[in-house]
Write a protein that holds these residues in place. Structure first.
Motif, PDB file in Angstrom:
ATOM      1  N   UNK A   1       6.532 -13.793   2.679  1.00  0.00           N
ATOM      2  CA  UNK A   1       7.446 -12.695   2.945  1.00  0.00           C
ATOM      3  C   UNK A   1       8.893 -13.161   2.904  1.00  0.00           C
ATOM      4  N   UNK A   2       9.126 -14.438   2.834  1.00  0.00           N
ATOM      5  CA  UNK A   2      10.504 -14.924   2.777  1.00  0.00           C
ATOM      6  C   UNK A   2      11.142 -14.513   1.462  1.00  0.00           C
ATOM      7  N   UNK A   3      12.344 -14.099   1.519  1.00  0.00           N
ATOM      8  CA  UNK A   3      13.160 -13.748   0.354  1.00  0.00           C
ATOM      9  C   UNK A   3      12.587 -12.576  -0.441  1.00  0.00           C
ATOM     10  N   UNK A   4      11.775 -11.730   0.176  1.00  0.00           N
ATOM     11  CA  UNK A   4      11.264 -10.528  -0.490  1.00  0.00           C
ATOM     12  C   UNK A   4      11.887  -9.314   0.174  1.00  0.00           C
ATOM     13  N   UNK A   5      12.322  -8.377  -0.653  1.00  0.00           N
ATOM     14  CA  UNK A   5      12.793  -7.133  -0.055  1.00  0.00           C
ATOM     15  C   UNK A   5      11.573  -6.225   0.166  1.00  0.00           C
ATOM     16  N   UNK A   6      11.780  -5.078   0.763  1.00  0.00           N
ATOM     17  CA  UNK A   6      10.667  -4.183   1.115  1.00  0.00           C
ATOM     18  C   UNK A   6       9.872  -3.742  -0.117  1.00  0.00           C
ATOM     19  N   UNK A   7      10.560  -3.419  -1.210  1.00  0.00           N
ATOM     20  CA  UNK A   7       9.859  -2.991  -2.428  1.00  0.00           C
ATOM     21  C   UNK A   7       9.002  -4.117  -2.996  1.00  0.00           C
ATOM     22  N   UNK A   8       9.531  -5.313  -3.015  1.00  0.00           N
ATOM     23  CA  UNK A   8       8.765  -6.452  -3.530  1.00  0.00           C
ATOM     24  C   UNK A   8       7.549  -6.731  -2.658  1.00  0.00           C
ATOM     25  N   UNK A   9       7.725  -6.625  -1.334  1.00  0.00           N
ATOM     26  CA  UNK A   9       6.615  -6.865  -0.409  1.00  0.00           C
ATOM     27  C   UNK A   9       5.514  -5.824  -0.614  1.00  0.00           C
ATOM     28  N   UNK A  10       5.884  -4.546  -0.754  1.00  0.00           N
ATOM     29  CA  UNK A  10       4.889  -3.485  -0.983  1.00  0.00           C
ATOM     30  C   UNK A  10       4.137  -3.709  -2.293  1.00  0.00           C
ATOM     31  N   UNK A  11       4.869  -4.095  -3.320  1.00  0.00           N
ATOM     32  CA  UNK A  11       4.231  -4.356  -4.606  1.00  0.00           C
ATOM     33  C   UNK A  11       3.249  -5.522  -4.497  1.00  0.00           C
ATOM     34  N   UNK A  12       3.658  -6.602  -3.840  1.00  0.00           N
ATOM     35  CA  UNK A  12       2.772  -7.764  -3.674  1.00  0.00           C
ATOM     36  C   UNK A  12       1.542  -7.391  -2.855  1.00  0.00           C
ATOM     37  N   UNK A  13       1.722  -6.640  -1.774  1.00  0.00           N
ATOM     38  CA  UNK A  13       0.585  -6.239  -0.952  1.00  0.00           C
ATOM     39  C   UNK A  13      -0.347  -5.307  -1.700  1.00  0.00           C
ATOM     40  N   UNK A  14       0.196  -4.404  -2.513  1.00  0.00           N
ATOM     41  CA  UNK A  14      -0.683  -3.503  -3.268  1.00  0.00           C
ATOM     42  C   UNK A  14      -1.472  -4.270  -4.317  1.00  0.00           C
ATOM     43  N   UNK A  15      -0.875  -5.281  -4.906  1.00  0.00           N
ATOM     44  CA  UNK A  15      -1.611  -6.079  -5.894  1.00  0.00           C
ATOM     45  C   UNK A  15      -2.693  -6.903  -5.225  1.00  0.00           C
ATOM     46  N   UNK A  16      -2.364  -7.518  -4.090  1.00  0.00           N
ATOM     47  CA  UNK A  16      -3.326  -8.373  -3.389  1.00  0.00           C
ATOM     48  C   UNK A  16      -4.474  -7.559  -2.817  1.00  0.00           C
TER      49      UNK A  16
END
Length: 83
Positions: free
Chosen positions: A57-72
């Motif tokens: 979660x370091x250096x990720x903005x909210x949109x990037x975090x949501x995208x990563x979580x949806x992919x995972x």
């Protein structure tokens, strides 16, 4: 010339040279066991470890975090590993 390695010393002469390598003809026959005990055991080769770095979660903005979580966490991501 005298060749010495640890406690093994014997006379000989250089008979060939190729770059940093040389061949030595010894004046007396050497027992293989006597010569081989002075050669160090080979070190084990280091096996490379390949792994994919984890998402943090370091250096990720909210949109990037949501995208990563949806992919995972999406069920279809298991059928497309590595995409």
């Amino acid at each position: 010339m005298v060749f010495c390695r640890n406690d093994l010393c014997t006379r000989g002469r250089v008979v060939w040279v190729n770059g940093s390598y040389a061949g030595i003809a010894f004046d007396a026959k050497l027992e293989p066991a006597e010569v081989l005990r002075h050669i160090p055991a080979p070190r084990p080769k280091i096996q490379p470890r390949y792994w994919r770095p984890g998402l943090t979660q370091r250096n990720m903005n909210d949109d990037q975090r949501r995208l990563a979580e949806s992919w995972v966490w999406s069920p279809s991501s298991m059928s497309r590993l590595g995409e």
